[in-house]
Design a protein around this motif. Sequence first.
Motif, short mmCIF file in Angstrom:
data_model
loop_
_atom_site.label_atom_id
_atom_site.label_comp_id
_atom_site.label_asym_id
_atom_site.label_seq_id
_atom_site.Cartn_x
_atom_site.Cartn_y
_atom_site.Cartn_z
N GLY A 10 -9.35 -5.80 15.77
CA GLY A 10 -9.36 -7.24 13.69
C GLY A 10 -9.44 -5.99 12.61
N PHE A 11 -8.74 -4.12 12.69
CA PHE A 11 -8.09 -4.64 12.06
C PHE A 11 -7.19 -3.24 11.91
N VAL A 12 -6.62 -2.81 10.56
CA VAL A 12 -5.26 -2.18 10.53
C VAL A 12 -5.60 -1.71 9.48
N GLU A 13 -5.53 -0.07 8.98
CA GLU A 13 -5.30 0.64 7.85
C GLU A 13 -4.32 1.30 7.89
N LEU A 14 -3.92 1.29 6.56
CA LEU A 14 -2.66 2.21 5.96
C LEU A 14 -2.96 2.74 5.04
N ASP A 15 -2.75 4.39 4.94
CA ASP A 15 -3.23 5.34 3.36
C ASP A 15 -2.35 5.86 3.39
N MET A 16 -1.92 6.29 1.82
CA MET A 16 -1.04 6.75 1.63
C MET A 16 -0.76 8.23 1.08
N GLY A 17 -2.20 7.95 0.96
CA GLY A 17 -2.30 8.91 0.04
C GLY A 17 -1.71 9.74 -0.48
N GLY A 18 -1.84 9.09 -1.89
CA GLY A 18 -1.33 9.50 -3.19
C GLY A 18 0.51 10.23 -3.21
N ALA A 56 8.32 2.28 11.56
CA ALA A 56 8.88 2.50 9.96
C ALA A 56 7.48 2.31 8.89
N LEU A 57 6.96 2.32 8.93
CA LEU A 57 5.40 2.88 7.87
C LEU A 57 5.36 3.63 8.15
N ARG A 58 5.33 4.52 9.52
CA ARG A 58 4.81 5.89 9.80
C ARG A 58 5.92 6.66 9.53
N ASN A 59 6.71 6.34 9.55
CA ASN A 59 8.07 7.17 9.42
C ASN A 59 8.29 7.09 7.48
N ALA A 60 7.74 6.56 6.84
CA ALA A 60 7.95 6.65 5.22
C ALA A 60 6.69 7.13 5.23
N GLY A 61 6.00 7.61 5.84
CA GLY A 61 5.33 8.65 5.53
C GLY A 61 3.25 7.76 5.40
N ALA A 62 3.12 7.06 6.30
CA ALA A 62 1.80 6.21 5.91
C ALA A 62 1.05 6.98 7.25
N ASP A 63 -0.11 7.10 6.81
CA ASP A 63 -0.60 7.45 7.99
C ASP A 63 -1.71 5.96 7.61
N VAL A 64 -1.26 5.39 9.91
CA VAL A 64 -2.10 3.89 9.86
C VAL A 64 -2.72 4.40 11.25
N ARG A 65 -3.85 3.69 11.20
CA ARG A 65 -4.96 3.48 11.71
C ARG A 65 -5.13 2.37 12.27
N ARG A 66 -5.33 2.22 13.80
CA ARG A 66 -5.76 0.20 13.94
C ARG A 66 -7.08 0.71 15.04
N GLY A 67 -7.30 -0.60 14.78
CA GLY A 67 -8.82 -0.81 16.09
C GLY A 67 -8.46 -2.34 16.44
N GLY A 75 0.69 -1.55 0.50
CA GLY A 75 -0.02 -0.36 -0.14
C GLY A 75 0.61 1.28 -0.26
N ALA A 76 1.74 1.14 0.43
CA ALA A 76 2.59 2.49 0.54
C ALA A 76 3.74 2.81 -0.11
N MET A 77 3.83 1.67 -1.08
CA MET A 77 4.94 1.56 -2.01
C MET A 77 4.01 2.34 -3.76
N THR A 78 3.17 2.48 -3.26
CA THR A 78 2.09 2.48 -4.30
C THR A 78 1.04 3.64 -4.16
N GLY A 79 1.60 4.17 -2.86
CA GLY A 79 0.66 5.33 -2.70
C GLY A 79 -0.71 5.73 -2.47
N GLY A 80 -1.42 4.43 -1.80
CA GLY A 80 -2.89 3.36 -1.70
C GLY A 80 -2.59 3.67 -0.90
#
Length: 412
Positions: free
Chosen positions: A274-282, A261-272, A238-243
Amino acid sequence: MSGGRTLDGEVVVSGAKNAALPMLAASILSAEPLRLGNLPDLRDVHTMLSLLRILGAVVDGAAPGSASVRLAEPKSFSAPYDLVRTMRASILVLGPLLGRFGRADVSLPGGCAIGARPIDMHVNALRSMGAEVEMRGGYISARSNGLRGARIDLPLPTVTGTENIMMAAVLADGDTVIENAAREPEVRDLADCLNAMGARISGAGESRIRISGVGQLRGAEREILPDRIEAGTYLVAGAMTGGRVALRFRGELALGEVLAALRNAGADVRRGEGFVELDMGGRRPRSVNVATAPWPGFPTDMQAQFTALNAIASGHALVRENVFEQRFMHVAELRRLGADIEPLGREVLIRGVRRLQGAPVMATDLRASASLVLAALVAEGETVIHRVYHMDRGYERIEDKFSGLGAEIRRV
Ligand code: EPU
């Protein structure tokens, strides 16, 4: 595979390979059935089931995603070369066979694509518990008239070594204490499974594990925890494709330093729950330095994937491998796709480039093959990955899961 798609969607995380394999081996310890749920459909799991059948186990795998294994009458005490050479984790039958039957012959695993990977710590621990262990004809031959508890100081926190010792110790006479034990979540999951079978283990997940021997173990029913490495691999995609990638799972997903590490790469990560969601926002990821270490450090099984991420990130990164001495086989292949990576002994220096170009590449081991898939997702044109059977050892339905996220991927 053709690169260039921005991934967007949901992935259901499979059960963890590295929890499933030791738990399947644990079925050897009881004459009653051990039923495992959330069992991933992987080549390594099938190899372990074949090995258990050779030993005399009856496997009832009627429902997909679960199996019941029962070893009432042993037929053999030997793990043959043909199976061990395809899966080093076959060594996990050594401890339970010796613990319950007092004998085990396991083919020596030999080297593999990520390093020499000796098993001296497994052997020394069993010897200090009173086993006689010899190397004969390419086999480790272990015998005992009843193991006794011992204090074992591990020079390194070996994961399968800790698991083997725990499984040997549950039926031993007296207490065993493992110092400098591996703390990986899969070690704790195995201890929970053994305790559900009647074992007395405390401290799993910490550096000192105490096992008080019991007379026998009974059957049990367990759910395998979700695979943190599979999960991390899709998040990196997800992070590599901006997705945007949302993971769904049952049970506890321990991502540890991978999330940081994913947050350091600039990803928004939410978790709760039973789920984790990563958004790279393009956005293009930023470079992140990583250095592998035993849990709770950054996992070596995610190193290749972060090498791929850094290959297309903005900036420079150092990736250091501290766990295995030769786990950089993917570097030469990533360079064939246009990555700028300079090997510096146990480290690589990666200068991020904007684009990779598709090319034929060769998978050398399980996590290396994952890094090639990740690179192919962002490479211009077509990438053909050879020897994908490595991937099937540890990623369940990988092409379906990536297709579901919008990737162009097909098995040929
Ligand atoms: N080591 C020794 N002597 C031993 C045992 C280990 O020197 O007797 C060294 C190894 O050579 C290595 C270090 O200790 O340098 C740690 O290795 P460890 O024993 O912890 O690795 P493992 O138990 O063989 C498991 C996973 C691997 C994962 C490592 C490290 C399973 C079935 N395998 O291997 O998973 O990389 O721990 O976390 O749990 C994978 O899934 O792709 C994979 C390779």
